[in-house]
Design a protein around this motif. Structure first.
Motif, PDB file in Angstrom:
ATOM      1  N   PRO A 114       3.432  -1.655  -7.840  1.00 15.85           N
ATOM      2  CA  PRO A 114       4.618  -0.791  -7.854  1.00 15.85           C
ATOM      3  C   PRO A 114       4.318   0.700  -7.791  1.00 15.85           C
ATOM      4  O   PRO A 114       5.180   1.492  -7.453  1.00 15.85           O
ATOM      5  N   VAL A 115       3.087   1.112  -8.137  1.00 13.28           N
ATOM      6  CA  VAL A 115       2.742   2.532  -8.125  1.00 13.28           C
ATOM      7  C   VAL A 115       1.549   2.754  -7.200  1.00 13.28           C
ATOM      8  O   VAL A 115       0.470   2.203  -7.424  1.00 13.28           O
ATOM      9  N   TYR A 120      -1.699  15.409  -4.340  1.00 13.15           N
ATOM     10  CA  TYR A 120      -1.416  14.000  -4.611  1.00 13.15           C
ATOM     11  C   TYR A 120      -0.001  13.807  -5.155  1.00 13.15           C
ATOM     12  O   TYR A 120       0.565  14.698  -5.799  1.00 13.15           O
ATOM     13  N   PHE A 121       0.557  12.629  -4.892  1.00  9.00           N
ATOM     14  CA  PHE A 121       1.834  12.247  -5.484  1.00  9.00           C
ATOM     15  C   PHE A 121       1.860  10.733  -5.656  1.00  9.00           C
ATOM     16  O   PHE A 121       1.059  10.003  -5.048  1.00  9.00           O
ATOM     17  N   LEU A 122       2.743  10.267  -6.527  1.00 10.06           N
ATOM     18  CA  LEU A 122       2.893   8.836  -6.765  1.00 10.06           C
ATOM     19  C   LEU A 122       4.085   8.309  -5.981  1.00 10.06           C
ATOM     20  O   LEU A 122       5.145   8.934  -5.957  1.00 10.06           O
ATOM     21  N   ASP A 123       3.904   7.178  -5.347  1.00  9.70           N
ATOM     22  CA  ASP A 123       4.988   6.476  -4.666  1.00  9.70           C
ATOM     23  C   ASP A 123       5.322   5.269  -5.546  1.00  9.70           C
ATOM     24  O   ASP A 123       4.558   4.301  -5.614  1.00  9.70           O
ATOM     25  N   ILE A 124       6.457   5.346  -6.269  1.00  9.81           N
ATOM     26  CA  ILE A 124       6.819   4.327  -7.258  1.00  9.81           C
ATOM     27  C   ILE A 124       7.927   3.432  -6.700  1.00  9.81           C
ATOM     28  O   ILE A 124       8.985   3.918  -6.294  1.00  9.81           O
ATOM     29  N   VAL A 125       7.672   2.137  -6.670  1.00  5.85           N
ATOM     30  CA  VAL A 125       8.673   1.158  -6.241  1.00  5.85           C
ATOM     31  C   VAL A 125       8.834   0.141  -7.367  1.00  5.85           C
ATOM     32  O   VAL A 125       7.862  -0.506  -7.773  1.00  5.85           O
ATOM     33  N   HIS A 126      10.062   0.021  -7.898  1.00  4.79           N
ATOM     34  CA  HIS A 126      10.289  -0.885  -9.028  1.00  4.79           C
ATOM     35  C   HIS A 126      11.749  -1.335  -9.043  1.00  4.79           C
ATOM     36  O   HIS A 126      12.659  -0.515  -8.917  1.00  4.79           O
TER      37      HIS A 126
END
Length: 341
Positions: free
Chosen positions: A2-3, A16-22
Motif C-alpha cells: 500500500p505504500v 522523494y514522496f510516498l504513494d499511498i494506496v489503501h
C-alpha cells in the motif's frame, strides 16, 4: 504494497514522496530532502500505521496534540539535523504548554494567533518567529499526512522584523584581543582558530572526527553521520590553510583514532567559556557564530566571489550568503578612495 516510495529528479537533487494506496483511496505525501534509506524507513512505518489504524484521517478526531507530536518527532529525527530537531521539540512543547493536550482537530488559526501574541509578551519578535516557523512546518506536515484537512497555521503571519544586513564580525585587532584573552586555554584556542579558518558552525566543530580530516589533500569534510546531520543535509569540503594544517598535524601526532572527535568539547560549556573570553577581551555582542561571520566577511573583503563563499559556508540558498555582499562594495570603495591623483 500500500505504500510505495517514488521520487522526482530536480535541479537540486532527487525529491522523494510516498504513494499511498489503501481501501481504494490514494494519497501522495512529500518527504522533501531525505535520503533513499530514510524514505524507505518512513514508508515502512507509514505502512505499519495503516495496517494498525487505517487511513490517517479516520482517527484525527481522537488524536491529541501529544499523539501528533510523537509521530512528528519520529519524522523529524529521521529527516532533520539534530539542532533542528531540538528547535522543533522546543517549539511544539512550548505550544503544547499554551494550549494543553487538546485534540489536534481543535487547534485553529485563532488559537495559534493567540499563541503568537502570548509569545510576543515574553520574547522578541525574532525569537517568536523561530517558534512559529517550526510550528507552521509541523502543521503543514499534519495536513500533508491527512491528519488535518488544512494547516491551521498557514494564515498566521510572522512578525515583521527589520532585516539585519550588516553582520557583526571581528576585525584583525579584535581577533588578536580575543586570542590574548583566551590565554592558555588550549582547547578553546583550537576551537576559535578552527572556526575562524573554516567558518564551521558550533555543532559541526563538535561533531568533526579525524576521519573527516585529510591532511595529505589538505581538506576537511563536513558530512552527515549517525547522530549528526548538517544543516543543509549535504556534505561539503573546506580547504585547510597553512596555519590550520600545522595545528591539525601537531594534534594528530599526539595519537588518535579515525572515529575520535577532533575536539572533545561540550556544546554548552564551550559557549560559556567563549563568552567569558569575549568579556575579558572587552568584546560585546559576539558569540561563537560571530567567528563564522568573520570567516565569510574577511573572505569577501579579500576578493572571494560570493558563490565560493556560499559553498564554503554550506548555504542552501545564495540569498543567505548575500548578506555579506555589501562588504565587497564597501571594501572596493575604500580601496578606490586611497587614490591620490
Amino acid at each position: 504494497m500500500p505504500v510505495t516510495v517514488r521520487w522526482k529528479e530536480r535541479k537540486k537533487g532527487r525529491t522523494y514522496f510516498l504513494d499511498i494506496v489503501h481501501d481504494g483511496r490514494r494519497k501522495r505525501v512529500s518527504l522533501g530532502a531525505v535520503s533513499s534509506r530514510q524514505a524507505r524507513e518512513i514508508a515502512a512505518k507509514t505502512e505499519r500505521e495503516l495496517l494498525l489504524h487505517g487511513w490517517p484521517d479516520a482517527k484525527t478526531g481522537s488524536m491529541t496534540f501529544s499523539d501528533f507530536m510523537s509521530q512528528y518527532f519520529d519524522y523529524c529525527v529521521a529527516t532533520k539535523s539534530s539542532s533542528t530537531v531540538k528547535t522543533d521539540r522546543y517549539a511544539l512543547q512550548t505550544f503544547a504548554k499554551f494550549v494543553g493536550n487538546v485534540p489536534l482537530a481543535e487547534i485553529t488559526t485563532d488559537r495559534i494567533e493567540e499563541f503568537r501574541l502570548h509569545l510576543l509578551r515574553k520574547v522578541t519578535p525574532t525569537s517568536t518567529n523561530v517558534v512559529l516557523r517550526h510550528l507552521k512546518s509541523a502543521m503543514s506536515w499534519a495536513a500533508q499526512r491527512g491528519l488535518t484537512s488544512t494547516s491551521p497555521a498557514a494564515k498566521v503571519k510572522l512578525n515583521r522584523v527589520p532585516r539585519n544586513t550588516h553582520m557583526r564580525f571581528l576585525d584583525d585587532g579584535e581577533i588578536q584581543r580575543l586570542r590574548d584573552a583566551i590565554g592558555d586555554d588550549t582547547q578553546l584556542r583550537r576551537v576559535v582558530d578552527l572556526a575562524l579558518w573554516t567558518g564551521l558552525r558550533r555543532n559541526e566543530i563538535i561533531n568533526l572526527q579525524w576521519s573527516d580530516v585529510d591532511l595529505n589533500r589538505k581538506v576537511l569534510i563536513v558530512r552527515n553521520r549517525e547522530g549528526f546531520r548538517t544543516k543543509s543535509g549535504k556534505s561539503r569540503s573546506i580547504p585547510l590553510n597553512v596555519s590550520l594544517l600545522q595545528m591539525l598535524t601537531e594534534m594528530k601526532a599526539l595519537g588518535c583514532r579515525p572515529d575520535e572527535r577532533v575536539l572533545t568539547v561540550n556544546y554548552w560549556t564551550l559557549g560559556q567559556h567563549f563568552r567569558s573570553a569575549a568579556r575579558h577581551a572587552g568584546l560585546s555582542g559576539i558569540t561563537l557564530h560571530t567567528l563564522r561571520h568573520s570567516f565569510a566577511s574577511h573572505l569577501i573583503m579579500a576578493g572571494a566571489d560570493i558563490r565560493s563563499v556560499q559553498e564554503l559556508l554550506g548555504h542552501h540558498d545564495i540569498s543567505v550568503t548575500m548578506i555579506y555582499s555589501h562588504l565587497s562594495r564597501d571594501h572596493l570603495t575604500a580601496t578606490v578612495e586611497k587614490l591620490t591623483y
